[in-house]
Scaffold this active site. Structure first.
Site, PDB file in Angstrom:
ATOM      1  N   SER A   1     -10.009  -0.803   6.755  1.00 31.23           N
ATOM      2  CA  SER A   1      -9.409  -0.552   5.439  1.00 31.23           C
ATOM      3  C   SER A   1      -8.648  -1.719   4.837  1.00 31.23           C
ATOM      4  O   SER A   1      -8.237  -1.644   3.678  1.00 31.23           O
ATOM      5  CB  SER A   1      -8.485   0.662   5.497  1.00 31.23           C
ATOM      6  OG  SER A   1      -9.233   1.854   5.446  1.00 31.23           O
TER       7      SER A   1
ATOM      8  N   LYS B   1       0.852  -1.195   0.000  1.00 28.82           N
ATOM      9  CA  LYS B   1       0.000   0.000   0.000  1.00 28.82           C
ATOM     10  C   LYS B   1       0.883   1.238   0.000  1.00 28.82           C
ATOM     11  O   LYS B   1       1.906   1.282   0.702  1.00 28.82           O
ATOM     12  CB  LYS B   1      -0.904  -0.024   1.233  1.00 28.82           C
ATOM     13  CG  LYS B   1      -1.977   1.064   1.268  1.00 28.82           C
ATOM     14  CD  LYS B   1      -2.885   0.881   2.488  1.00 28.82           C
ATOM     15  CE  LYS B   1      -4.021   1.894   2.530  1.00 28.82           C
ATOM     16  NZ  LYS B   1      -4.897   1.674   3.712  1.00 28.82           N
TER      17      LYS B   1
ATOM     18  N   SER C   1      -9.813   1.597   2.546  1.00 26.90           N
ATOM     19  CA  SER C   1      -8.936   2.393   1.708  1.00 26.90           C
ATOM     20  C   SER C   1      -7.859   1.595   0.976  1.00 26.90           C
ATOM     21  O   SER C   1      -7.267   2.096   0.019  1.00 26.90           O
ATOM     22  CB  SER C   1      -8.249   3.454   2.561  1.00 26.90           C
ATOM     23  OG  SER C   1      -7.397   2.859   3.523  1.00 26.90           O
TER      24      SER C   1
END
Lengths: 495, 103
Positions: free
Chosen positions: A182, A83, A158
């Site tokens: 997330s 990420k 996210s």
């Protein structure tokens, strides 16, 4: 899997086994992953940065270790995506924000060092909602990621880029961060396994901070066993993170297949009231799977958990408003000049932050401001105690809890973009875990109108062992068509 | 879009934007006032709860100071760090005037 990927094993553990045995070279594995990224990236936009040259060099290093008879590590040659809020030295790290566009961190996050030391091959940085604030990956300054199951839909967020990359078979492993769901929510929406560890189990050093008392880094994989293997690599004490737990962590992989005989499982009834029928059906069917495997399953009401969302949207913005004060145009990232330093700060932050980040900074600033602090922030902290007590009472009677991960399957791109509150409700069932600092995992279970539905298993602090064993049993009883990797569906209409 | 309520007024937006060093366009003020009012109205559900005798939880862990021996270690490379600054000069970050003095 098609074309060049034909000889490459599917999955992280199978790949590592083959690389370690010299049956396949890490370079071949990396080349196949990079080729597949090349094929689908234009359509899905999972990545903000692809590090092809570095990946091939790292793969060559793994192959050299194998050739020399050195231990190449438990994840030898396994491609992994990170990420883009995890710092990578010399590799652009944006957190999905214009304010960090082009930033080259001067250090690696501890988890990055851990996966590289284990032999994994980093192939790139995945897209996310700006500063991890969102549930759809639409808040990225660099455009949305699309769901491989239906490119008209969001992958969740996210950590949507990481979830979609694993679902589309671009990589067998990815890392995300989970502040209010997330990792787990996009895992559910993309049909992959996503797990949030106990707070403090995985070092946050080098994770770009959103809400520090809630943030945890967690693994994505197509299978429970692969996710467990990645957790085992990233867990452990780190002196560089002052909130890192100094406890001995028992790796979850060795006992993953010991089953659930006698395990006490609570089905959280409060989470079934408003979830969509397909999500409720998945939870009930997964509970039946556990029951048939020897677990003792009962429903349990924990009404305090339903207070979690409100408390979270006071606590998380408050912490975010403080953490994001560092983006002032001085030390890194964007600067927009102004007449004086205050003017420069204001212009920089207005130009650099997107709307959702501005909303949360303002909400957090408001609830911490004089006159409102106790009514909002103080009260939210007391409600956080009520959530923790609700869990504590339940865990006197149960070893693990189950419920839906998300109230719905993946929604259409744009469906909630203009209604922030509707977006926040996506995290209704994931948030309480973060408030309490507990672990939880989402396991793909069934399909609803062609879209995957995940089931969440929750456990008390450091209960990862039993939680993963329950997840493994649920996985064996799940619809195998409901999980990645899949061949991404083509975009129906050019958008 | 819900109407602006008293829970988050236009003036509140202007005030917190200044505190948070965000320069907003006039049009943004109205939009954020409406959105933040809607969010705050929802989360305000918790403000009515009786939490007498409930202690606050600031953090999931019992936090304590973490100390290490006071021995020199390695630090980040200064040039590598300054290379990421918008403006650096003579081994330092360069910023606009703070107290109105000449730069």
């Amino acid at each position: 899997m098609s074309g060049a990927a034909r000889d490459i094993p599917v999955g992280a553990l199978a790949t590592a086994r083959a690389v370690r045995a010299g049956e396949v070279r890490a370079r071949q594995v990396a080349e196949a992953a990079l080729a597949r990224i090349e094929t689908f990236e234009g359509e899905l936009h999972c990545f903000n940065t692809v590090t092809a040259d570095a990946a091939l060099a790292a793969a060559d290093g793994v192959d050299a270790a194998v050739a020399a008879g050195r231990d190449p590590g438990p994840l030898a040659g396994v491609p992994i995506a990170l990420k883009d809020n995890l710092c990578t030295r010399g590799v652009v790290t944006t957190a999905g924000s214009r304010i960090l566009e082009g930033w080259l961190p001067p250090y690696d996050a501890t988890v990055v060092r851990s996966v590289v030391a284990a032999g994994a091959v980093v192939v790139g940085k995945t897209n996310l909602d700006e500063f991890a604030m969102g549930s759809s990956t639409e808040n990225s300054a660099f455009g949305p990621t699309r769901n491989p199951w239906d490119p008209g839909r969001v992958p969740g967020g996210s950590s949507g880029g990481s979830a979609a990359a694993v679902a589309a078979g671009l990589v067998p492993l990815a890392l995300g961060s989970d502040t209010g769901g997330s990792v787990r929510q996009p895992a559910s929406l993309c049909g992959v396994v996503g797990m949030k560890p106990t707070y403090g189990l995985v070092s946050r050093y080098g994770l770009i901070a959103f809400a520090s008392s809630l943030d945890q880094i967690g693994p994505f994989a197509a299978t429970v066993a692969d996710a467990a293997a990645l957790l085992d690599v990233i867990a452990g004490h780190d002196p560089a993170d002052s909130t890192s737990l100094a406890v001995g962590f028992e790796p979850v992989s060795p006992r993953l297949d010991e089953g659930v005989a006698g395990l006490r499982v609570g089905v959280i009834s409060d989470f079934l009231a408003d979830a969509s029928p397909s999500c409720v059906a998945a939870v009930r069917a997964a509970a039946d799977v556990l029951g048939r495997a020897g677990a003792v399953v009962e429903e349990v009401a924990i009404p305090a958990l339903m207070l979690g969302l409100s408390a979270y949207y006071l606590v998380a913005p408050a912490e975010a408003s403080s953490n994001l004060a560092r983006y002032d145009g001085v030390r890194y990232g964007l600067r927009v000049d102004g007449p004086d330093v205050t003017g420069m700060n204001g212009r920089t932050r207005s130009a650099g932050f997107g709307p959702e980040v501005k909303r949360r900074i303002m909400l957090g600033t408001y609830v911490l401001s004089a006159g409102y602090y106790d009514a909002y922030y103080g009260q939210a902290q007391r409600v956080r105690t009520l959530v923790a007590r609700g869990f504590a009472d339940a865990y006197e009677r149960f070893d693990v809890l189950v419920g839906p991960t998300s109230p719905t399957v993946a929604f259409e791109i744009g469906a909630k973009a203009t209604d922030p509150l509707a977006m926040y409700l996506s995290d209704l069932y994931t948030i309480p875990t973060n408030l309490a600092g507990h672990p939880a995992v989402s396991v793909p279970f069934s399909l609803s109108e062609g879209l995957p539905v995940g089931v969440q298993v929750l456990a008390p602090a450091l209960g990862e062992g039993a939680m993963f064993r329950a997840a493994a049993v649920i996985e064996r009883g799940a619809d195998p068509q409901a999980r990645g990797p899949i061949e991404p569906r083509a975009t129906k209409v050019a958008r | 879009m819900p109407a602006v309520t008293e829970s988050f007024s236009r003036d509140d937006v202007v005030y917190v934007a200044r505190l948070a060093r965000l320069d907003l366009e006039p049009g943004e003020v109205d939009l954020y006032a409406a959105q933040l009012a809607s969010i705050l109205d929802h989360v305000a559900a918790v403000t009515g709860l009786d939490t007498t005798d409930v202690p606050p939880t600031a953090h999931p862990l019992e936090l304590e100071n973490v100390l290490r021996p006071d021995t020199p270690g390695s630090t980040l490379d200064r040039d590598e760090v300054l290379a990421q600054a918008p403006l650096a000069e003579a081994g330092r970050f360069r910023v606009p005037p703070i107290l109105g003095e000449a730069p």
